[in-house]
Design a protein around this motif. Structure first.
Motif, PDB file in Angstrom:
ATOM      1  N   ASN A 293       0.139  -0.725  -0.362  1.00 51.16           N
ATOM      2  CA  ASN A 293      -0.034   0.207  -0.224  1.00 51.16           C
ATOM      3  C   ASN A 293       0.809   1.454   0.273  1.00 51.16           C
ATOM      4  OD1 ASN A 293      -2.359   1.499  -0.049  1.00 51.16           O
ATOM      5  ND2 ASN A 293      -2.911   1.528   1.746  1.00 51.16           N
TER       6      ASN A 293
ATOM      7  N   ARG B 252       0.213   2.476   5.396  1.00 53.40           N
ATOM      8  CA  ARG B 252      -0.191   3.153   3.604  1.00 53.40           C
ATOM      9  C   ARG B 252       1.352   4.430   3.717  1.00 53.40           C
ATOM     10  NH1 ARG B 252      -4.905   5.349   1.045  1.00 53.40           N
ATOM     11  NH2 ARG B 252      -4.156   7.152  -0.103  1.00 53.40           N
TER      12      ARG B 252
ATOM     13  N   LYS C 256      -5.326  -7.698  -1.564  1.00 55.85           N
ATOM     14  CA  LYS C 256      -6.600  -6.808  -1.534  1.00 55.85           C
ATOM     15  C   LYS C 256      -7.020  -7.141  -2.803  1.00 55.85           C
ATOM     16  CE  LYS C 256      -4.007  -2.236  -1.079  1.00 55.85           C
ATOM     17  NZ  LYS C 256      -3.652  -1.470  -2.042  1.00 55.85           N
TER      18      LYS C 256
END
Ligand code: FES
Ligand code: FES
Lengths: 720, 168
Positions: free
Chosen positions: A81, A150, A182
């Protein structure tokens, strides 16, 4: 830790399985992870987090222009991510986890990189992400579901935690049986990220190719090889060369003569002064013309091996129509000539070069030098083009041997002439294409392909890496011979075609006299698409059908071929070319992807001019759309070079071409406008580097037929 | 051996070398500057293109004595002192031109020289100026687009500018 690792290996690569030949793989026991550093968090061979916070991706596939550098980073970054540009990327050394499930060795080829890495690489990245989230959750005493990763940081709500601070705790975490990946709808980068991560280095001259590797005091080496394939060194006189400026040493190396000098120019000048006598070897007297005539004869007299039969032979009713198709040998002509830098010492040998097959090179160097593989260190680089050429490792072995025998650090550099004359060529091939025409429909198609076998030549190299080392050498050659009669690459693209004729049969006849052969961008498809889609066009005209309608009428309307071809025809405005231009089309599946191309051509005054190519591709889930566009354009220009120019010929067992004046490549003034469209797909990714190449030669030949009425059945295409 | 002096990327260079040595091998082997590439050694591919007083030459076929007292620029010399890229390099990045990248130093040197002499080249001008530079990876469509973009004054790299998408 070790249990989790083993689970990951099983899930990621087909190690421990068995080869098509029924031989168990060996030597895949625990191997230290590449670039292991004790302070790092390194849950698998692909990724590691260092205490300075840097996440490193081991690039286990060679970047040769196809974009795998960016593609791999995009896939890993998605699960981490974070933007792909945040990853530090290193060229990987050999490790068993990097073995390609298609080839059973660590190798870049067959348009397999993205396809075979899509699952394992994302899982590897997801595992690292999971360990970090799990460690943060434990540290904060919260549920892992509330922790996210993130853009390089771990977040517990608004609290930001540096991943590097979690390394020790992350090592203690357990991975679940299945690390979740994901969902496609959540992708931030896959299917969206376009910027090539290697672009900046490549526009500033900073990208390191094999030829750019430096070593203090390294001499330049050139090698004078026998021009006749399989020939040998009779004698040589190097007295003039030794007196040439800058020359340090002249020595015989495995049947060739090496010249070592201060710089390349000095070495090359000196090499030109060596007088050599060669034994011509087994191909003395052999010419391409004679080999072509022999293939035509074999097609008429030999049955060969049947590789496909669909339907009943009794369905083949009506009038027989047949034609011979031919293609020549082709060189790869990568822009960067073959080269390698090698340094031998008491500790072993260290080599810097650009390679598609690091593991094969490692094994080959071990065999050639007798230096044990634990004392051989190979460094891979950016490849100035591969196209299959750098799967072979002859140039790596040459450099290793020169370094070993001379005792000096050497940079071996091939000239363009060496590169053209000592390639492993796309096979010269012939097909006898036949059909039976029953009224206005085709009742059967019967093909006989005649070609020498790449597989038969290449397999012994592979098995030397795969099978136990104590097997005698003859076994490897025997396996090669056994396999050669059913070389899958000789038939690929001629079988499993989308056309539903009542009876289909395909046979392969092996020609056993041959130049050295190798895998060339799209391999068998490069000639077989030309044979198949050229002949299909002929059948359309034989039955008075529009080439588009004929194809669509004979294929499953639900198929990918149908969708891709229909879209290409629509986008190219099939049937309505600009004034003075004519159209041809072709559709072909290779490496799991289906590509259709429509070529607009004019042929004024006997000069073929390609104006535009419209290309539609279905390659499954796309990782980097603009790289797919670039690869289609690249593959099309590559195929156009073969269609319009490419021809290597043998005379007396030696290649007659030498440089870009007599082995010409397409230039910008000859390259058409290329319009690429990608069909959306939710299927897993399939090949991109090669599938653009096969359809363009037949589409062009078909357009030339439309323009001139001349049916050209031999490459390169020449109007009479 | 003779001592030869010329300017390379704005810096004075002096070295002892056979004056008939092609400039390419002086740059690569004697000076260890590797951005300039070797492709054919016969002036046929353009991989070795550098500038002599701003004009493109094929350094593989240009004896170093011809550079004496002249100004040579290589790909490394296009980057300014602050590390800023030349607009042509920026355009190359923006259009994802490089594939293997091996020909691109030469392509860029030819494109820079073209734009210096012809700031708004047509497709035909581009074909004429760039046909000496082979790209085996076939990046020609993107080269054309990047030259037009550089001509239009696109100076800054915008990763969002690559608009390729999966068609519907
Ligand atoms: S290397 Fe100079 S033109 Fe090819
Ligand atoms: S980018 Fe590979 S030769 Fe041009």
């Amino acid at each position: 830790m070790s249990i989790r690792r083993r689970r990951f290996i099983q899930g990621s690569a087909a190690v421990g399985g068995s080869l098509v030949l029924g031989v168990n793989l060996t030597g895949c026991g625990p191997t230290p992870l590449p670039h292991a550093a004790s302070a790092d968090l390194q849950p698998n061979a692909f990724l590691q987090l260092s205490p300075d916070g840097q996440i490193t991706l081991q690039l286990h596939k060679s970047e040769m222009g196809q974009g795998t550098y960016t593609g791999m980073a995009t896939m890993a970054a998605e699960e981490l991510n974070m933007p792909p540009s945040m990853l530090h990327i290193e060229q990987a050394q050999f490790h068993p986890d990097f073995i390609d499930p298609d080839f059973y060795v660590m190798l870049t080829g067959g348009s397999s990189s993205i396809r075979t890495s899509f699952e394992p690489l994302r899982k590897a990245a997801a595992s690292l992400a999971y360990l970090l989230r799990s460690a943060a959750a434990e540290q904060a005493g919260v549920d892992i579901a509330t922790v996210m990763l993130r853009d390089g940081n771990v977040y517990i709500g608004d609290l930001e935690v540096k991943p590097a601070s979690l390394i020790d705790r992350a090592r203690q975490q357990e991975l679940p049986e299945e690390v979740p990946l994901k969902a496609a709808r959540d992708y931030r980068f896959i299917g969206k990220h376009n910027a090539r991560l290697d672009a900046r280095a490549k526009v500033t001259g900073q990208a390191d190719f094999g030829l750019d590797a430096q070593y203090p005091g390294a001499l330049s080496a050139v090698l004078v090889r026998c021009p006749h394939f399989g020939g040998s060194l009779k004698s040589f006189d190097a007295s003039a060369a030794l007196a040439s400026p800058g020359v340090e040493q002249v020595l015989e190396v495995d049947g060739a003569v090496a010249v070592l000098a201060g710089n390349y120019w000095q070495a090359r000048q000196a090499a030109n002064k060596i007088s050599v006598e060669w034994n011509k070897g087994p191909l003395a007297g052999v010419s391409s013309r004679a080999l072509r005539a022999q293939r035509h004869e074999l097609a008429k007299t030999e049955e060969g091996k049947q590789v496909e039969e669909v339907g009943e032979a009794s369905a083949a009713v009506g009038e027989r129509f047949e034609a011979f198709y031919d293609v020549p040998l082709l060189a790869h002509a990568t822009m960067e000539p073959m080269n390698a830098l090698a340094v031998a010492s008491d500790d072993g040998i260290e080599i810097w070069s650009g390679m598609q097959g690091v593991q094969l090179a490692l094994d080959a160097v071990e065999r050639a030098t007798g230096i044990e593989r634990s004392r051989i260190r190979l460094h891979n680089h950016f490849l100035g083009g591969g196209f299959g050429r750098r799967i072979q490792n002859d140039y790596v072995v040459e450099a290793a041997r020169i370094a070993q025998l001379s005792g000096k650090p050497v940079r071996l550099v091939w000239s363009r002439e060496d590169d053209t004359r000592h390639d492993f060529y796309r096979p010269d091939a012939t097909a006898l294409m036949a059909a039976t025409i029953d009224g206005d429909s085709i009742s059967s198609m019967q093909i006989k392909a005649v070609a020498p076998s790449i597989f038969g030549q290449f397999l012994p190299l592979m098995t030397r890496s795969l099978l136990p080392r104590w097997l005698p050498s003859g076994i490897h050659d025997g396996i090669g011979d056994m396999a050669a009669g059913s070389d899958p690459s000789a038939s690929e693209g001629l079988i499993h075609t989308p056309y539903n004729f009542a009876y289909k049969r395909s046979n392969y006849v092996m020609q056993d006299v041959s130049a050295p052969l190798g895998y060339w961008r799209s391999v068998g498809h490069s000639q077989n698409a030309f044979f198949m889609e050229g002949f299909i066009d002929e059948l359309a005209h034989q039955t008075n059908k529009n080439p588009l309608d004929f194809r669509l009428a004979n294929m499953d309307p639900e198929s990918r071929h149908f969708a891709v071809l229909s879209k290409a025809a629509e986008l190219a405005d099939w049937g309505n070319p600009p004034a003075g231009q004519y159209q041809g089309l072709a559709v072909h599946e290779s490496f799991g992807s289906v590509v259709a191309e429509v070529v607009n051509v004019s042929a004024d005054g006997g000069r073929i001019r390609v104006h535009k190519v419209t290309c539609v591709v279905d390659c499954g889930q796309v990782i980097n759309p603009d790289i797919v566009v670039g690869q289609m354009q690249s593959g099309i220009n590559f195929g156009l070079t073969a269609a319009l120019k490419g021809e290597i010929t043998l005379e007396d067992g030696a290649v007659q071409q030498s440089n870009f004046h007599d082995y010409q490549l397409l230039r910008i003034n000859e390259s058409p406008e290329i319009d690429v469209h990608i069909l959306p797909s939710t299927n897993p990714p399939s090949g991109v580097g090669e599938p653009g190449t096969p359809p363009v030669a037949p589409a062009l030949a078909n357009a030339i037929f439309a323009a001139t009425g001349q049916r050209l059945r031999e490459l390169p295409l020449r109007l009479s | 051996m003779t001592s030869l002096a010329f300017t390379l990327n704005g810096k004075a260079v002096e070295l002892d070398v056979d004056p008939s040595t092609p400039l390419l091998w002086v740059i690569r082997d004697e000076l260890a500057m590797t951005g300039t590439k070797f492709g054919c050694g016969m002036g046929l591919c353009g991989a070795c293109t550098v500038h002599l007083n701003g004009n493109p030459i094929r350094s593989c076929s240009f004896p170093v004595q011809g550079a004496v007292g002249q100004a040579i620029t290589t790909i490394e010399g296009l980057v300014d002192e602050q590390g800023g890229l030349h607009p042509v390099q920026e355009a190359w990045i923006e259009h994802n031109v490089p594939q293997c990248g091996y020909c691109q130093s030469g392509q860029i040197m030819s494109a820079v020289a073209l734009l210096e002499s012809n700031p708004q080249p047509s497709d035909a001008d581009i074909d004429a100026a760039m046909s000496g530079n082979i790209c085996r990876c076939g990046t020609y469509s993107k080269i054309r687009a990047a030259i037009h973009a550089a001509a239009a004054g696109v100076q800054h790299y915008d990763p969002q500018a690559n608009k390729a998408e999966v068609a519907s």
